[in-house]
Scaffold this motif. Structure first.
Motif, PDB file in Angstrom:
ATOM      1  N   PHE A  71      10.945  12.468  -1.517  1.00 18.63           N
ATOM      2  CA  PHE A  71      11.344  12.788  -0.146  1.00 18.63           C
ATOM      3  C   PHE A  71      11.012  14.228   0.252  1.00 18.63           C
ATOM      4  CE2 PHE A  71      13.972   9.027  -0.811  1.00 18.63           C
ATOM      5  CZ  PHE A  71      13.863   8.396   0.410  1.00 18.63           C
ATOM      6  N   PHE A  72      10.776  15.105  -0.718  1.00 16.05           N
ATOM      7  CA  PHE A  72      10.457  16.493  -0.389  1.00 16.05           C
ATOM      8  C   PHE A  72       8.958  16.737  -0.276  1.00 16.05           C
ATOM      9  CE2 PHE A  72      14.611  18.432  -2.255  1.00 16.05           C
ATOM     10  CZ  PHE A  72      15.314  17.779  -1.264  1.00 16.05           C
ATOM     11  N   MET A  73       8.136  15.803  -0.732  1.00 18.82           N
ATOM     12  CA  MET A  73       6.689  16.042  -0.718  1.00 18.82           C
ATOM     13  C   MET A  73       6.162  16.226   0.697  1.00 18.82           C
ATOM     14  SD  MET A  73       5.099  13.534  -3.639  1.00 18.82           S
ATOM     15  CE  MET A  73       5.438  13.793  -5.380  1.00 18.82           C
ATOM     16  N   LEU A  99       1.661  11.822   9.180  1.00 20.45           N
ATOM     17  CA  LEU A  99       2.237  10.481   9.093  1.00 20.45           C
ATOM     18  C   LEU A  99       2.493   9.883  10.466  1.00 20.45           C
ATOM     19  CD1 LEU A  99       4.791  11.005   6.166  1.00 20.45           C
ATOM     20  CD2 LEU A  99       2.616   9.784   6.079  1.00 20.45           C
ATOM     21  N   ARG A 100       2.741  10.735  11.456  1.00 18.42           N
ATOM     22  CA  ARG A 100       2.998  10.229  12.809  1.00 18.42           C
ATOM     23  C   ARG A 100       1.742   9.634  13.434  1.00 18.42           C
ATOM     24  NH1 ARG A 100       7.540   8.693  12.980  1.00 18.42           N
ATOM     25  NH2 ARG A 100       7.157   8.761  10.755  1.00 18.42           N
ATOM     26  N   THR A 101       0.542   9.985  12.904  1.00 19.24           N
ATOM     27  CA  THR A 101      -0.711   9.514  13.493  1.00 19.24           C
ATOM     28  C   THR A 101      -1.128   8.143  12.969  1.00 19.24           C
ATOM     29  OG1 THR A 101      -2.053  10.599  11.780  1.00 19.24           O
ATOM     30  CG2 THR A 101      -1.509  11.877  13.767  1.00 19.24           C
ATOM     31  N   ASN A 103       0.830  -1.207   0.000  1.00 17.09           N
ATOM     32  CA  ASN A 103       0.000   0.000   0.000  1.00 17.09           C
ATOM     33  C   ASN A 103       0.867   1.262   0.000  1.00 17.09           C
ATOM     34  OD1 ASN A 103      -2.446  -1.382  -0.010  1.00 17.09           O
ATOM     35  ND2 ASN A 103      -2.508  -1.537   2.223  1.00 17.09           N
ATOM     36  N   LEU A 104       1.977   1.227   0.739  1.00 15.29           N
ATOM     37  CA  LEU A 104       2.887   2.373   0.758  1.00 15.29           C
ATOM     38  C   LEU A 104       3.505   2.608  -0.626  1.00 15.29           C
ATOM     39  CD1 LEU A 104       4.780   1.923   4.151  1.00 15.29           C
ATOM     40  CD2 LEU A 104       3.051   3.639   3.582  1.00 15.29           C
ATOM     41  N   ILE A 105       3.922   1.512  -1.266  1.00 17.32           N
ATOM     42  CA  ILE A 105       4.503   1.635  -2.608  1.00 17.32           C
ATOM     43  C   ILE A 105       3.468   2.190  -3.586  1.00 17.32           C
ATOM     44  CG2 ILE A 105       5.472   0.322  -4.529  1.00 17.32           C
ATOM     45  CD1 ILE A 105       6.640  -1.606  -2.446  1.00 17.32           C
ATOM     46  N   GLN A 108       9.828   2.161   7.077  1.00 16.10           N
ATOM     47  CA  GLN A 108       8.902   1.703   6.041  1.00 16.10           C
ATOM     48  C   GLN A 108       8.738   2.750   4.944  1.00 16.10           C
ATOM     49  OE1 GLN A 108       5.601   0.875   8.744  1.00 16.10           O
ATOM     50  NE2 GLN A 108       5.776  -1.324   8.313  1.00 16.10           N
ATOM     51  N   MET A 109       8.679   4.012   5.328  1.00 14.07           N
ATOM     52  CA  MET A 109       8.535   5.083   4.341  1.00 14.07           C
ATOM     53  C   MET A 109       9.744   5.141   3.412  1.00 14.07           C
ATOM     54  SD  MET A 109       5.619   6.639   4.685  1.00 14.07           S
ATOM     55  CE  MET A 109       5.940   8.183   3.826  1.00 14.07           C
TER      56      MET A 109
END
Length: 267
Positions: free
Chosen positions: A81-83, A93-95, A3-5, A102-103
């Motif tokens: 990486f800048f988005m 993302l911390r929530t 899902n991350l990919i 993983q990111m």
């Protein structure tokens, strides 16, 4: 992880960059085909059409994959990486239960997949040009070898990704880093005999180029074998195990540092 990919690909899809990568891989062989045709017509440089096609494929590997592809991967890395920084979504993302590791791994897998797609599509474009102007041969080997080359180049570009995360500057600065990285690789490949042997084995781009030359030497028409014999006599060509060890260390160290830096930025 899947899902991350998928999410990372969606981010690039919005910017139409995946389509641009595919277009670049298909367009780049066109000027090289024109150059090969010119040399073949004016100088009668190639004895057979298959030899002309092999020269085209070698040029695509040297200029398209080794020189252009690291620049493309660096630009894609900057976008990925800048988005979060530009959109200030680190807190969001911390929530959710997604770690920094993983990111980073998901983004690097996207780079790896795009690298393989670029190399394979470049070879497919070369084959199409070969059918139109020359005579394509040993197509399956060239396609499979291109996929392996894409994997190796993606791993070799991880130090560039690390530098982009470390400096975390503007997109223009990242593009300048990519250009410098590619020029450095090009300069190092042209200065192999002047470099110490340990440095040739350490630098990823020369190692990949020399290893690839040895792997393809028996499958293509090699027009200039003098340099290749010199490399063999000097012991500069790495074995497969040496190449895997070198890229494995470079990739692992770069990935671990990238995870640490990304976690630090997100905090």
């Amino acid at each position: 992880m899947l899902n991350l990919i998928r999410c990372e690909f969606w981010k690039l899809k919005r910017k139409m960059f995946v389509q641009m990568v595919l277009a670049a891989s298909f367009l780049f062989p066109l000027p090289l085909t024109a150059i090969i045709c010119y040399l073949n017509i004016v100088q009668d440089k190639y004895s057979t059409k298959e030899a002309a096609f092999d020269a085209l494929w070698q040029s695509v590997i040297g200029f398209g994959m080794l020189l252009l592809l690291p620049c493309i991967l660096g630009i894609i890395a900057a976008l990925l990486f800048f988005m979060e920084r530009d959109n200030d979504t680190f807190k969001n993302l911390r929530t959710i239960p997604v770690t920094s590791s993983q990111m980073v791994i998901a983004k690097c897998i996207v780079l790896l997949l795009l690298s393989i797609v670029f190399c394979v599509s470049s070879t497919v474009a070369s084959v199409l040009s070969g059918f139109a102007f020359f005579g394509a041969s040993d197509i399956l080997f060239k396609v499979l070898f291109s996929a392996v080359y894409g994997l190796l180049i993606a791993i070799s570009a991880l130090p560039l990704v690390l530098l982009i995360i470390f400096f975390s500057r503007s997109y223009i600065f990242s593009i300048m880093l990519c250009v410098f990285y590619s020029v450095f690789n090009l300069f190092s490949t042209f200065s192999l005999t002047a470099l110490p042997k340990w440095l040739v084995f350490t630098l990823p781009a020369p190692s990949i180029m020399l290893w690839g030359t040895q792997q393809t030497a028996s499958r293509i028409a090699v027009n200039d074998t003098e340099d290749f014999r010199n490399f063999i006599e000097m012991g500069l060509i790495p074995s497969t195990s040496q190449l895997i060890l070198t890229l494995g260390v470079i990739g692992a160290v770069s990935l671990l540092l990238a995870v640490w830096l990304y976690k630090k930025r997100s905090e």
